[in-house]
Design an enzyme around this catalytic site. Structure first.
Site, PDB file in Angstrom:
ATOM      1  N   LYS A  11       3.834  56.534 -17.668  1.00 24.36           N
ATOM      2  CA  LYS A  11       3.295  57.682 -16.921  1.00 24.36           C
ATOM      3  C   LYS A  11       1.943  57.742 -17.660  1.00 24.36           C
ATOM      4  CE  LYS A  11       7.996  59.315 -15.937  1.00 24.36           C
ATOM      5  NZ  LYS A  11       8.703  60.865 -16.660  1.00 24.36           N
ATOM      6  N   TYR A  51       8.913  61.731  -6.483  1.00 23.19           N
ATOM      7  CA  TYR A  51      10.096  62.350  -7.401  1.00 23.19           C
ATOM      8  C   TYR A  51      11.063  63.188  -5.991  1.00 23.19           C
ATOM      9  CZ  TYR A  51       9.150  60.779 -11.938  1.00 23.19           C
ATOM     10  OH  TYR A  51       9.014  60.624 -12.649  1.00 23.19           O
ATOM     11  N   PHE A  59      11.084  72.364 -11.822  1.00 29.97           N
ATOM     12  CA  PHE A  59      10.136  71.611 -12.434  1.00 29.97           C
ATOM     13  C   PHE A  59       9.447  70.995 -11.521  1.00 29.97           C
ATOM     14  CE2 PHE A  59      14.021  69.446 -13.265  1.00 29.97           C
ATOM     15  CZ  PHE A  59      14.005  67.793 -12.740  1.00 29.97           C
ATOM     16  N   ARG A  87      16.763  52.280 -18.699  1.00 30.73           N
ATOM     17  CA  ARG A  87      17.810  53.131 -19.489  1.00 30.73           C
ATOM     18  C   ARG A  87      18.109  53.991 -21.531  1.00 30.73           C
ATOM     19  NH1 ARG A  87      16.222  57.420 -16.275  1.00 30.73           N
ATOM     20  NH2 ARG A  87      17.902  58.882 -17.011  1.00 30.73           N
ATOM     21  N   ASN A 114       7.394  62.565 -20.773  1.00 33.13           N
ATOM     22  CA  ASN A 114       8.501  61.893 -21.538  1.00 33.13           C
ATOM     23  C   ASN A 114       7.497  60.517 -21.577  1.00 33.13           C
ATOM     24  OD1 ASN A 114       9.036  61.320 -19.487  1.00 33.13           O
ATOM     25  ND2 ASN A 114      10.900  62.652 -19.467  1.00 33.13           N
ATOM     26  N   HIS A 117       8.831  56.252 -17.292  1.00 32.90           N
ATOM     27  CA  HIS A 117       9.728  55.914 -16.138  1.00 32.90           C
ATOM     28  C   HIS A 117      10.987  55.313 -16.082  1.00 32.90           C
ATOM     29  CE1 HIS A 117      11.667  56.740 -12.345  1.00 32.90           C
ATOM     30  NE2 HIS A 117      11.984  55.908 -12.371  1.00 32.90           N
ATOM     31  N   GLU A 128      12.201  52.713  -5.322  1.00 34.55           N
ATOM     32  CA  GLU A 128      11.090  52.663  -6.164  1.00 34.55           C
ATOM     33  C   GLU A 128       9.929  51.677  -6.264  1.00 34.55           C
ATOM     34  OE1 GLU A 128      13.494  56.214  -8.964  1.00 34.55           O
ATOM     35  OE2 GLU A 128      12.651  54.405 -10.129  1.00 34.55           O
TER      36      GLU A 128
HETATM   37  P1  DAT Z   1      14.625  60.305 -16.162  1.00 36.97           P
HETATM   38  O1  DAT Z   1      13.276  60.690 -16.174  1.00 36.97           O
HETATM   39  O2  DAT Z   1      15.421  60.269 -17.253  1.00 36.97           O
HETATM   40  O3  DAT Z   1      15.302  59.939 -15.148  1.00 36.97           O
HETATM   41  P2  DAT Z   1      15.135  63.057 -14.295  1.00 36.97           P
HETATM   42  O4  DAT Z   1      14.849  61.552 -12.762  1.00 36.97           O
HETATM   43  O5  DAT Z   1      15.997  63.877 -14.362  1.00 36.97           O
HETATM   44  O6  DAT Z   1      14.230  62.624 -15.269  1.00 36.97           O
HETATM   45  O7  DAT Z   1      14.071  63.621 -13.822  1.00 36.97           O
HETATM   46  C1  DAT Z   1      12.332  63.538 -13.721  1.00 36.97           C
HETATM   47  C2  DAT Z   1      11.167  64.122 -14.366  1.00 36.97           C
HETATM   48  O8  DAT Z   1      10.923  65.140 -14.274  1.00 36.97           O
HETATM   49  C3  DAT Z   1      11.650  63.540 -15.968  1.00 36.97           C
HETATM   50  O9  DAT Z   1      11.123  62.661 -16.232  1.00 36.97           O
HETATM   51  C4  DAT Z   1      11.077  65.045 -16.642  1.00 36.97           C
HETATM   52  C5  DAT Z   1      11.037  65.667 -15.516  1.00 36.97           C
HETATM   53  N1  DAT Z   1      11.888  66.908 -15.901  1.00 36.97           N
HETATM   54  C6  DAT Z   1      13.124  66.710 -15.373  1.00 36.97           C
HETATM   55  N2  DAT Z   1      13.675  67.572 -16.219  1.00 36.97           N
HETATM   56  C7  DAT Z   1      12.989  68.541 -15.659  1.00 36.97           C
HETATM   57  C8  DAT Z   1      12.930  69.588 -17.179  1.00 36.97           C
HETATM   58  N3  DAT Z   1      13.821  70.546 -17.339  1.00 36.97           N
HETATM   59  N4  DAT Z   1      11.575  70.386 -16.999  1.00 36.97           N
HETATM   60  C9  DAT Z   1      10.430  70.059 -16.858  1.00 36.97           C
HETATM   61  N5  DAT Z   1      10.842  67.980 -16.511  1.00 36.97           N
HETATM   62  C10 DAT Z   1      11.318  68.385 -16.328  1.00 36.97           C
HETATM   63 MG    MG Z   2      14.913  60.120 -12.645  1.00 37.85          MG
END
Ligand code: DAT
Ligand code: MG
Length: 144
Positions: A11, A51, A59, A87, A114, A117, A128
């Site tokens: 990222k 996304y 968010f 993961r 974070n 991805h 994806e």
């Molecule tokens: P992951 O990336 O672990 O698959 P996800 O698919 O639930 O997580 O969410 C996609 C991204 O969105 C994640 O990497 C960071 C952001 N995100 C998720 N939950 C969030 C939150 N509560 N506040 C801010 N950003 C968030």
């Molecule tokens: Mg995800």
């Protein structure tokens, strides 16, 4: 277990922090084979398409802004059990909850920023991978 593909993205925070090399090295050392890779800059719209599953979440806007805030590096990775293993390798979404030694535990600042991805299923990984790459961008075939 069978050979799978998963889609990762280094990222914009990973690129900005100069961590592309370190994270790529760890990916390879963990046994993932890079079969496609490029550096691109998403727009808020193209980040939003990637996304789309999260478009109703609070968010979503912040996520699209962050993902388009600088260059990122999508890759397709191949390995036995790649989706689940990757993961585990990257750690929990919230770095505060990520296991020690994972990419997010070691390098991520926050839930939003974070570093990396990883696809959450083989099916989503295919969507994806197709979002970023044409078949002709992929250098190896499963089982080769
Ligand atoms: P992951 O990336 O672990 O698959 P996800 O698919 O639930 O997580 O969410 C996609 C991204 O969105 C994640 O990497 C960071 C952001 N995100 C998720 N939950 C969030 C939150 N509560 N506040 C801010 N950003 C968030
Ligand atoms: Mg995800």
């Amino acid at each position: 277990m069978s050979v799978e593909r998963t889609l990762t993205i280094l990222k914009p925070d990973c690129v900005k922090k100069g961590l592309m090399g370190e994270v790529t090295k760890r990916i390879q050392e963990a046994g993932f084979r890079i079969v496609a890779m490029k550096m691109i800059r998403l727009t808020p719209t193209t980040a939003g398409g990637f996304y789309a599953v999260h478009k109703e979440r609070s968010f979503y806007g912040e996520l699209c802004d962050f993902m388009s805030s600088g260059p990122c590096v999508p890759m397709i990775l191949e390995k036995e059990n790649a989706v689940s293993d990757f993961r585990t390798f990257i750690g929990a979404t919230n770095p505060a909850e990520a296991e020690a030694g994972t990419i997010r535990a070691d390098f991520a600042d926050s839930m939003g920023k974070n570093i990396i991805h990883g696809s959450d299923s083989v099916e989503n990984g295919l969507f994806e991978a197709n979002y970023f790459f044409a078949q002709s961008d992929i250098v190896a075939l499963v089982g080769e």
